[in-house]
Design a protein around this motif. Structure first.
Motif, mmCIF file in Angstrom:
data_model
loop_
_atom_site.group_PDB
_atom_site.id
_atom_site.type_symbol
_atom_site.label_atom_id
_atom_site.label_comp_id
_atom_site.label_asym_id
_atom_site.label_seq_id
_atom_site.Cartn_x
_atom_site.Cartn_y
_atom_site.Cartn_z
ATOM 1 N N LEU A 660 1.182 -0.980 -0.044
ATOM 2 C CA LEU A 660 0.130 0.557 -0.225
ATOM 3 C C LEU A 660 0.647 1.383 0.346
ATOM 4 O O LEU A 660 1.740 1.772 0.996
ATOM 5 C CB LEU A 660 -1.205 0.068 0.897
ATOM 6 C CG LEU A 660 -2.365 0.650 1.551
ATOM 7 C CD1 LEU A 660 -3.284 0.611 0.313
ATOM 8 C CD2 LEU A 660 -2.763 0.931 2.478
ATOM 9 N N PRO A 661 0.514 2.067 -0.775
ATOM 10 C CA PRO A 661 1.570 3.513 -1.157
ATOM 11 C C PRO A 661 1.541 4.422 0.775
ATOM 12 O O PRO A 661 0.532 3.927 1.234
ATOM 13 C CB PRO A 661 0.666 4.420 -1.751
ATOM 14 C CG PRO A 661 -0.582 3.343 -2.625
ATOM 15 C CD PRO A 661 0.086 2.267 -2.174
ATOM 16 N N PRO A 662 2.650 4.730 0.526
ATOM 17 C CA PRO A 662 2.427 5.397 1.938
ATOM 18 C C PRO A 662 1.336 6.569 2.391
ATOM 19 O O PRO A 662 0.671 6.015 3.852
ATOM 20 C CB PRO A 662 3.814 6.486 1.764
ATOM 21 C CG PRO A 662 4.674 5.671 0.874
ATOM 22 C CD PRO A 662 3.643 5.325 0.029
ATOM 23 N N ALA A 703 12.077 8.241 1.810
ATOM 24 C CA ALA A 703 12.222 7.905 0.009
ATOM 25 C C ALA A 703 11.163 6.546 -0.208
ATOM 26 O O ALA A 703 11.183 5.928 0.791
ATOM 27 C CB ALA A 703 13.221 8.405 -0.610
ATOM 28 N N HIS A 704 9.764 7.069 -0.579
ATOM 29 C CA HIS A 704 9.387 5.476 -1.205
ATOM 30 C C HIS A 704 9.621 5.368 -2.178
ATOM 31 O O HIS A 704 9.834 5.534 -3.553
ATOM 32 C CB HIS A 704 8.244 6.234 -1.591
ATOM 33 C CG HIS A 704 6.612 5.223 -1.750
ATOM 34 N ND1 HIS A 704 7.147 3.751 -1.276
ATOM 35 C CD2 HIS A 704 5.856 4.676 -2.544
ATOM 36 C CE1 HIS A 704 6.609 3.057 -1.498
ATOM 37 N NE2 HIS A 704 5.536 3.789 -2.840
ATOM 38 N N VAL A 705 10.092 3.592 -2.742
ATOM 39 C CA VAL A 705 10.761 3.363 -3.680
ATOM 40 C C VAL A 705 10.095 1.918 -3.452
ATOM 41 O O VAL A 705 10.579 1.096 -2.238
ATOM 42 C CB VAL A 705 12.174 2.603 -3.861
ATOM 43 C CG1 VAL A 705 13.045 2.570 -4.630
ATOM 44 C CG2 VAL A 705 12.919 4.559 -3.855
ATOM 45 N N THR A 706 9.361 1.564 -4.537
ATOM 46 C CA THR A 706 8.414 0.237 -4.428
ATOM 47 C C THR A 706 9.532 -0.618 -4.069
ATOM 48 O O THR A 706 9.457 -1.842 -3.652
ATOM 49 C CB THR A 706 7.770 -0.761 -5.171
ATOM 50 O OG1 THR A 706 6.640 1.098 -5.948
ATOM 51 C CG2 THR A 706 6.756 -1.595 -5.398
ATOM 52 N N LYS A 707 10.565 -1.041 -4.158
ATOM 53 C CA LYS A 707 11.430 -2.569 -4.216
ATOM 54 C C LYS A 707 11.723 -2.188 -2.771
ATOM 55 O O LYS A 707 12.827 -3.050 -2.392
ATOM 56 C CB LYS A 707 12.438 -2.490 -4.834
ATOM 57 C CG LYS A 707 12.003 -3.290 -6.344
ATOM 58 C CD LYS A 707 12.731 -3.596 -7.551
ATOM 59 C CE LYS A 707 12.139 -3.914 -8.812
ATOM 60 N NZ LYS A 707 12.818 -3.776 -9.739
ATOM 61 N N ASP A 741 13.582 5.761 -10.050
ATOM 62 C CA ASP A 741 12.446 4.461 -9.282
ATOM 63 C C ASP A 741 11.699 5.385 -7.798
ATOM 64 O O ASP A 741 10.382 4.887 -7.629
ATOM 65 C CB ASP A 741 13.543 3.334 -8.882
ATOM 66 C CG ASP A 741 14.153 2.696 -9.784
ATOM 67 O OD1 ASP A 741 13.025 2.616 -10.617
ATOM 68 O OD2 ASP A 741 14.995 1.718 -9.370
ATOM 69 N N LEU A 742 11.957 6.920 -7.443
ATOM 70 C CA LEU A 742 11.688 7.398 -6.607
ATOM 71 C C LEU A 742 10.217 7.875 -6.834
ATOM 72 O O LEU A 742 10.015 8.367 -8.579
ATOM 73 C CB LEU A 742 12.463 8.413 -5.921
ATOM 74 C CG LEU A 742 11.773 9.048 -5.285
ATOM 75 C CD1 LEU A 742 11.859 8.845 -3.853
ATOM 76 C CD2 LEU A 742 12.915 10.689 -4.938
ATOM 77 N N GLU A 743 9.523 7.782 -5.963
ATOM 78 C CA GLU A 743 7.997 7.684 -6.486
ATOM 79 C C GLU A 743 7.099 9.205 -5.776
ATOM 80 O O GLU A 743 6.155 9.309 -5.703
ATOM 81 C CB GLU A 743 7.105 6.435 -6.116
ATOM 82 C CG GLU A 743 7.234 5.180 -6.967
ATOM 83 C CD GLU A 743 6.241 4.064 -7.059
ATOM 84 O OE1 GLU A 743 5.181 4.892 -5.991
ATOM 85 O OE2 GLU A 743 6.621 3.027 -7.041
#
Length: 880
Positions: A660-662, A703-707, A741-743
């Motif tokens: 789930l996104p932050p 930082a929100h990065v999926t992996k 990759d940074l969202e």
């Protein structure tokens, strides 16, 4: 394995133990539904339809069996292929309400068909979001009104215009679950009667050749003095005497249909033999052999379901009931009659327990080696022991669980009547867990099993020897009222070791009262120590040692006594080891056996550590048994609809699930009132600066990065940022590090220091929602200091969870650190528990770290992984 889809095909037991099948009705069932309604007596037709028009049957059948996209649902109950009951619901137009209707074949009245259909239809409706049933019934329909009233759902009635309007809430609270459990117990015990109290037994595949399973099992039945009929079936051994029993070539040649058939034929023949037993009218089977293929296993279970037979095995040692002289096992030693019920998966473990319990004089009441558990499991044996007046102690060896939630609830109820013991089997994972969060990595098999047994009130030991030690004490002594132990010995050094062992086991060695010390000083030789531990010196006589034991047991500061004797040439003190009104464990140094029970029913151990651990297990049982049962609380302020929208919305866009996104993570947590550090979401440096200004400084950038799973290790975290320049520079560093990759970034207010803990939850495929608590921060996995409980938590569960890890000492405070706000931590765990229990789509939920301070609790980092998952009712009555 139990089918986990609400409303799918299931088998369940009627009041008298008869098996019926319950499944959803479709177009193919229309003719059966029509025939059921046409076959109703006139009185039944009138009560069901308020009229006598049999022509309605076709219209009713078409309506019941139609497909309409899911708003309407109908279930049928089938007995040996005949439809004997129908229940359906239709939405009324009032949100969350549906109208229920039911019809049961006249010949099946008063056998529990209607109640079972109501339970299964209610479970199906709850999963569809329906919160109440409504039914209009004539006052003369007393049978249906009784079904509604006795279901335990809190049905409400009012009469209007000659019709009784019944409203049935579908909330499955403790009252409803208790009513279901009692119905299940009665039905289950009735179904087990042919298995555990058979009037006649047939061994199919019995052999003339000694050393074979078929021969030795038949010989054990004969040698045990079974009071019923015993027959052998084998076309190659037919004759009047096979090891003392008549042998026939085929089932059809038997003079009667036995209650129990023990099948010892090779695996390929098992399904056909089981089907033949069903056709012959045999109600219970024990299948000894192993090595069945998947297809053979399905054939065996299908035969048992088709003919309504209960099944133990396959791959098992057999069953025994010593009150009947029944030993339908191939164990070398016949179990001695006694008070311990034994249920094991492993035949080898069963052999060891029969040997040890018989040697100790505890003996066995009923024994079942359930093997691969196609049908009968530990749940069934628990209910049997609960209803059995002989059994006073339950011993379990469980390697796998089909329905741990029902197991825990059943065991908790049975443990209020008798001690239950188990050994922690399968503590190590045979493979590696694909864990993507600290919480999932923490949910080891040992942790979840310990959680299950603790909440079930079961005493869990680490090995078989420890289990036998504890059984010796719990079977012979009353449980202690507390953890305070008086130690008495004729060897001072050994007494000190015993006191140390008590402390290591979590017991206390209290100061004795002045009156007790004065009395001991008067009766003991000079040089004796009258503190606790008490050293009588080696010169003490048996009479004086016995007097000292009585004085210790009479002290109000003492809950149990541990007496230790070392054999000397001055006298044998073993005769002084006699129990009293408080529990006693003895240690006889130099004793060959690890534990024996003496003629005065006192367990005597070879080492003080064994005795102390056994006393600790007895205290664990006593304190759990005496705790009043409490329902899991519902914390105030939960916004459950909002949580459901967040979860449903994500899964609509990601059907396979994912992280789930932050922003949605924190909104989900806030919907259940979980305390999270103030946050904002930013995609640009300017948005991050504005967020920091809004929150106040200092702030953290994440930082929100999926992996990226662990932000610290990946360098995805910037802490303690003060001022616009610092925020902009940190944003730039993170953007450069992760590039495309940074969202986005989470901007979060820095939390003040405190004790960092891990609070989390996982959805285990077997155990359901499990809450994990322990040491948090970047070192959480290295410290491995955590505990678990099954969700939803009670207040007591939450308190035990907080106290279990070693870090609880930090939360209690010390001179250099004030105590943490344990009350708010408890509230957070209860809210987390409810969130995980309400939403099985939450596969992993990781709140790490959560910071506990004297003035509150706050979560500063969180991750949630969702997967599509159907809800499952673990308490619904159905067979495995």
């Amino acid at each position: 394995m139990t089918e986990r889809l609400s409303g799918a095909r299931a088998f369940a037991l009627l009041t008298d133990g008869t098996q019926i099948e319950i499944r959803r009705l479709g177009a193919a069932d229309e003719e059966a539904v029509r025939e059921l309604h046409q076959g109703l007596r006139e009185e039944s037709l009138y009560l069901r339809f308020f009229g006598l028009n049999r022509a309605m049957a076709a219209d009713v059948a078409a309506r019941v069996c139609r497909a309409d996209g899911g708003a309407h649902a109908a279930l049928g109950a089938w007995l040996h292929g005949d439809l004997v009951g129908v229940a359906e619901y239709e939405p009324t137009g009032v949100p969350g309400e549906a109208e229920i209707a039911m019809a049961v074949a006249d010949r099946m009245h008063h056998r529990g068909v209607g109640t079972l259909l109501l339970e299964h239809l209610g479970s199906l409706a709850r999963a569809a979001g329906i919160v109440a049933f409504r039914a209009d019934t004539l006052p003369a329909n007393s049978a249906m009104l009784r079904v509604f009233a006795d279901a335990g759902m809190g049905a409400r009635r009012r009469t209007s215009g000659g019709v009784v309007e019944v409203t049935i809430p579908l909330a499955s609270g403790d009252g409803y679950l208790d009513a279901v459990a009692e119905r299940e117990r009665q039905a289950d015990v009735a179904s087990l009667e042919p298995l555990l109290r058979p009037r006649a037994v047939a061994v199919i595949g019995a052999s003339r050749r000694r050393g074979t399973v078929g021969a030795e099992l038949l010989r054990n039945i004969i040698a045990g003095g079974f009071k019923g009929g015993v027959y052998a079936v084998n076309p190659h051994c037919a004759g009047p005497d096979l090891h003392g029993a008549p042998c026939v070539a085929a089932l059809a040649d038997l003079p009667e249909a036995p209650d129990l058939a023990v099948i010892t034929v090779p695996a390929p023949s098992v399904p056909a033999v089981a089907a033949a037993c069903g056709r012959f009218g045999i109600p219970a089977l024990v299948v000894i052999g192993s090595g069945l293929t998947a297809e053979q296993g399905r054939g065996l279970l299908a035969a048992c379901r088709e003919y309504g037979m209960r099944l133990v095995g396959p791959n098992c040692l057999g069953v025994a009931n010593t009150a009947l002289g029944l030993d339908a096992t191939f164990a070398a030693r016949r179990p001695e009659p006694g008070t311990a019920g034994v249920a094991v998966q492993s035949g080898g473990v069963g052999i060891a327990l029969i040997e040890e319990l018989s040697r100790l004089g505890i003996g066995v009441s009923t024994f079942a080696s359930v093997g691969d558990k196609y049908d009968v499991s530990a749940n069934d044996l628990l209910m049997w022991w609960e209803s059995d007046e002989t059994t006073r102690l339950g011993v379990l060896h469980v390697e796998s669980f089909g329905n741990p939630r029902k197991f825990a609830r059943t065991a908790r109820r049975v443990a209020a009547k008798m001690p239950l013991l188990t050994v922690l089997a399968g503590r190590s994972a045979p493979g590696t867990r694909a864990a993507a969060s600290h919480t999932a990595a923490a949910a080891t098999p040992e942790l979840t099993r310990r959680a299950l047994f603790a909440q079930a009130g079961i005493v869990a030991t680490d090995d078989l020897g420890e289990l036998v030690d504890a059984a010796a004490l719990l079977a012979t002594q009353p449980p202690p009222a507390g953890p305070r132990v008086a130690v008495l010995s004729n060897a001072g050094g050994a007494g000190v070791l015993a006191a140390d062992a008590c402390a290591d086991a979590g017991l206390t060695v209290p100061v004795l009262s002045q009156a007790t010390r004065r009395h001991l000083g008067r009766i003991l030789p000079s040089g004796a120590a009258v503190a606790n531990p008490v050293d009588t010196t080696a010169a003490v006589s048996a009479d004086v040692f016995r007097d000292a034991l009585g004085a210790l047991a009479a002290d109000d500061a003492v809950d149990a006594v541990l007496a230790l004797v070392a054999p000397t040439a001055l006298g044998d003190l073993r005769g002084a080891l006699r129990g009293g009104r408080k529990p006693m464990a003895a240690v006889v140094l130099g004793q060959a056996e690890t534990v024996v029970v003496n003629d005065d029913a006192v367990p005597c151990y070879a080492y003080p550590e064994n005795a102390a651990r056994s006393l600790a297990h007895a205290w664990t049982y006593a304190r759990r048994r005496d705790v009043p049962r409490e329902p899991p609380p519902t914390p105030p302020g939960l916004r459950q609809d909002e949580a459901a929208r967040i979860i449903g919305g994500f899964l609509d866009g990601e059907p396979d699930g994912g992280w789930l996104p932050p922003g949605q993570v924190y909104r989900l947590l806030e919907s259940y009132g979980l305390p999270v550090a103030p946050w904002r979401w930013a995609r640009t440096a300017d948005e991050a600066i504005a967020a920091a200004r809004d929150l106040g400084v200092p702030v953290a950038l994440k930082a929100h990065v999926t992996k990226v799973v662990h932000k610290t290790a990946a360098g995805a975290l910037e802490l303690g940022l003060t001022g616009e320049d610092a925020v902009r520079a940190a944003f730039g560093r993170l953007a450069e590090r992760f590039g495309a990759d940074l969202e986005g970034m989470l901007v979060q207010a820095m939390a003040e220091r405190g004790v960092e803990v891990l609070c989390g939850a996982v959805q285990d495929e077997v155990f359901g929602a499990v809450v994990i608590f322990g040491a948090g921060g970047v070192d959480t996995d290295a410290l491995a200091d955590r505990a678990a409980r099954l969700a939803p938590l009670t207040t007591r569960d939450a308190d035990e969870l907080i106290r279990a890890p070693r870090l609880s000492a930090l939360l209690s405070g010390h001179p250099a650190r004030p105590a943490g706000d344990v009350g708010r931590l408890r509230d957070s765990l209860l809210r987390l528990s409810r969130l995980a229990a309400d939403h099985p789509e939450i596969a992993e939920l990781d709140l790490n770290p959560t910071i506990v301070r004297p003035d509150g609790v706050v979560t500063v980092d969180a991750r949630v992984r969702l997967v599509p998952r159907r809800r499952w009712d673990p308490y619904l009555r159905r067979l495995r």
